[in-house]
Enzyme design. Structure first.
Site, PDB file in Angstrom:
ATOM      1  N   CYS A 135     -13.260  20.740  36.868  1.00 33.58           N
ATOM      2  CA  CYS A 135     -13.418  21.348  35.511  1.00 33.58           C
ATOM      3  C   CYS A 135     -14.241  22.655  35.826  1.00 33.58           C
ATOM      4  O   CYS A 135     -13.656  23.720  35.036  1.00 33.58           O
ATOM      5  CB  CYS A 135     -14.404  20.463  34.483  1.00 33.58           C
ATOM      6  SG  CYS A 135     -13.955  18.891  34.507  1.00 33.58           S
ATOM      7  N   CYS A 175     -18.367  18.799  36.778  1.00 35.36           N
ATOM      8  CA  CYS A 175     -17.310  18.211  37.426  1.00 35.36           C
ATOM      9  C   CYS A 175     -16.655  19.208  38.263  1.00 35.36           C
ATOM     10  O   CYS A 175     -16.306  20.473  37.875  1.00 35.36           O
ATOM     11  CB  CYS A 175     -16.275  17.716  36.559  1.00 35.36           C
ATOM     12  SG  CYS A 175     -14.403  17.848  36.938  1.00 35.36           S
TER      13      CYS A 175
END
Length: 471
Positions: free
Chosen positions: A383, A380
Site C-alpha cells: 500500500c 502495509c
C-alpha cells in the site's frame, strides 16, 4: 429531354431498345450506390466519434441511459468523450506502455519512519509485502548517475507576462534526466542509498487486508488536516481542486481494491468484488465525478508536457523495447482522436489568479507535501509503494501545470526526474483502468442493487460517509 431510369423487373433492367437506357440505368445505380456508401460512412463515423455516445444492442436505436453525462465539473470534456477516448485510445496504449522495462521499475523508499505518529499498522495477508528487485534485474542505465544539466546552468524563460500562466512549454526542453526535489512532494529523491527499485508488474495494486485504525488514521490525516472534507461553493477553486484530486485518487484506489479482491482466502481465489465497488465508490456520485476530474487533470499534465516527453530518453539498454516505448509515448501524446475530441482536458489558467494567488499556491503546496509525507505512515508495504507512487505522479502533474518558481515570477524550463515520469504514466494508467471499470460496471451494478434493496439505495448522495480503509 430527361432520361428516366430504366424500369426494373425481377432485379434486371428491361429495355432491349438501346444502350443509352442501359447506360442511364448504370449511372443511376452507381450514383445510388455511392450515396449509400457515403451514408454508411457517415453513420459509422458518427457512431465511433469520441464525443458521440453510440446505441447499445436492444435499445431500438436510442442511446443507452447514462447516469453521468455532460461536462465533467471544472474540466473541459464531457463524460461521454472521456469514456470513448479512454476505451479507444488511452487505455490500450497505457496498458502496453506500463509493461515495458522503462515504466516497469520504480525507485522508492520503503522503510521510512512515520513523521507524525508511531507506525503500528499491519496487513493480514502474506503477499502485502513488496518483492524488491535484485540489482542485476532492473535496467543497467538506471544504475548510472544522472548526467543531465544542473538547475544552476539552466536559463529562465524570458519575455513572458509575469501574471500569466504559461500554457505551453519550450519545444527543445529535454536536457537529460536530472536529480532535483519536486516542490510538491516531501521525498528527497536524490538520496539513492535509502531507495530500492521495485518491479511494479510483480507488485500489483490490489486488496491486501490493510484495514482498521492505522488505515483510517492515514486517510483522516489526509482529509481532515490537509484539505477540506466537503468542498462548498464558498471555497476557492484551488482548495476545491485539491480536495477533488485527493478524492479522485482515493476513489481510484478503492476501485482497484474491488477489481482485484481476495474472494476466498482458503482457496486463494481472487476476483471482482462488485458490492464493494458500489459501497465504496458508486453509491456516491461525488466520488465518481472526482475520479473523472483527477483523470482529466493528470491527462492535461501529460499532454502539456508533450514536447518534453517526446524528446525524453527512454533508455533501458534494450533497444527493441526502448523503440517501442518511444513509439507508444508519441502515439499517446499526439493521437488525433484525443486532440480533436478533448484538446484541453483541464484549464490550469483558471487557478492562482488574483492578488493572493502566490500565497494560496504556497499554502496548498505545503498541504500536498504533508499528504506526500503521510504516505510514509502507511503500515502495509505494498500500500505504501502504490500510495507513494501515485502521490508522486500527482505531484508531478502539479509540477508540470504549475511549474513557477516560488521565489520569482519567471517560469523555469521544465525538468523532470526519470522517477517522476514513471510515476506520472503509471498513475495515468491506474486512473484509466478505474474509469474504464466504473463505466463498464456502474449502471448494471446500481440496477441490481437497487432491485435487491431499494430501501438502502441512495440516489444522488452528496456527502458520503468516508470508508477510510486503504487497500
Amino acid at each position: 429531354m430527361t432520361m428516366n431510369p430504366a424500369p426494373v423487373a425481377n432485379g434486371a433492367a428491361v429495355g432491349a431498345g438501346g444502350g443509352t437506357k442501359r447506360r442511364g440505368g448504370r449511372l443511376w445505380y452507381a450514383a445510388a450506390g455511392a450515396l449509400l456508401v457515403a451514408l454508411l460512412a457517415v453513420a459509422v463515423s458518427y457512431r465511433s466519434f469520441p464525443g458521440i455516445p453510440s446505441s447499445s444492442p436492444g435499445s431500438c436505436g436510442c442511446p443507452a441511459a447514462r447516469k453521468y453525462t455532460g461536462i465533467v465539473e471544472d474540466c473541459c470534456c464531457d463524460y461521454e468523450t472521456v469514456d470513448a477516448i479512454n476505451e479507444e485510445v488511452l487505455h490500450p496504449i497505457l496498458q502496453e506502455l506500463v509493461k515495458l522495462p522503462f515504466f516497469r521499475y520504480f525507485k522508492v523508499k520503503l522503510w521510512c519512519d512515520c513523521p507524525f505518529w508511531p507506525d503500528d499498522g499491519m496487513c493480514k495477508l502474506r503477499d502485502c509485502s513488496v518483492c524488491e528487485c535484485p540489482e542485476n534485474e532492473f535496467p543497467e542505465p538506471f544504475r548510472k548517475p544522472y548526467s543531465g544539466l544542473s538547475l544552476d546552468s539552466m536559463m529562465c524563460q524570458e519575455g513572458k507576462p509575469q501574471a500569466a500562466v504559461d500554457k505551453t512549454l519550450d519545444s527543445k526542453v529535454f536536457k537529460g534526466w536530472v536529480e532535483t526535489d519536486n516542490p510538491w512532494t516531501s521525498d528527497d529523491e536524490t538520496d539513492n542509498n535509502e531507495m530500492t527499485y521495485v518491479n511494479l508488474q510483480l507488485n500489483p495494486e490490489r486488496y491486501t487486508g490493510y484495514t482498521g485504525d492505522s488505515a483510517r488514521r492515514v486517510w483522516d490525516a489526509v482529509y481532515k488536516e490537509n484539505c477540506p472534507k466537503y468542498p462548498s461553493e464558498e471555497l476557492c477553486h484551488e482548495k476545491k481542486a485539491l480536495y477533488k484530486l485527493i478524492s479522485g485518487l482515493h476513489s481510484s484506489i478503492s476501485v482497484h481494491i474491488a477489481y482485484d479482491y481476495l474472494l476466498d482466502e482458503s482457496t486463494n481465489s481472487w476476483g471482482q468484488n462488485l458490492p464493494l465497488l458500489y459501497d465504496r465508490v458508486l453509491k456516491y456520485p461525488e466520488r465518481v465525478q472526482n475520479l473523472y476530474f483527477t483523470y482529466l487533470f493528470v491527462l492535461r499534465a501529460v499532454t502539456k508536457a508533450a514536447d518534453y516527453l517526446e524528446q525524453a530518453e527512454y533508455n533501458t539498454g534494450n533497444p527493441e523495447a526502448d523503440l517501442k516505448t518511444e513509439s507508444l509515448v508519441k502515439q499517446l501524446l499526439y493521437n488525433s482522436k484525443l486532440r480533436s475530441a478533448c484538446p484541453l482536458p483541464f484549464d490550469e489558467a483558471k487557478l492562482w489568479q488574483g492578488e493572493n494567488g502566490p500565497e494560496l499556491k504556497q499554502e496548498i503546496q505545503k498541504q500536498f507535501r504533508n499528504i506526500s509525507a503521510i504516505m510514509d505512515c502507511v503500515g502495509c508495504e505494498k500500500c505504501r509503494l502504490w500510495g507513494k507512487l501515485q502521490v508522486l505522479g500527482l505531484g508531478t502533474a502539479l509540477k508540470i501545470l504549475f511549474s513557477v518558481d516560488g521565489d520569482s515570477h519567471l517560469n523555469h524550463p521544465l525538468q523532470l526526474q526519470r522517477n517522476e515520469v514513471i510515476a506520472l504514466f503509471n498513475l495515468l494508467n491506474r486512473l484509466s483502468e478505474s474509469v474504464k471499470f466504473v463505466h463498464e460496471k456502474g449502471s448494471s451494478i446500481e440496477e441490481v442493487i437497487k432491485e435487491q434493496s431499494p430501501s438502502t439505495f441512495q440516489k444522488g448522495a452528496s456527502k458520503p460517509n468516508l470508508k477510510l480503509d486503504f487497500l
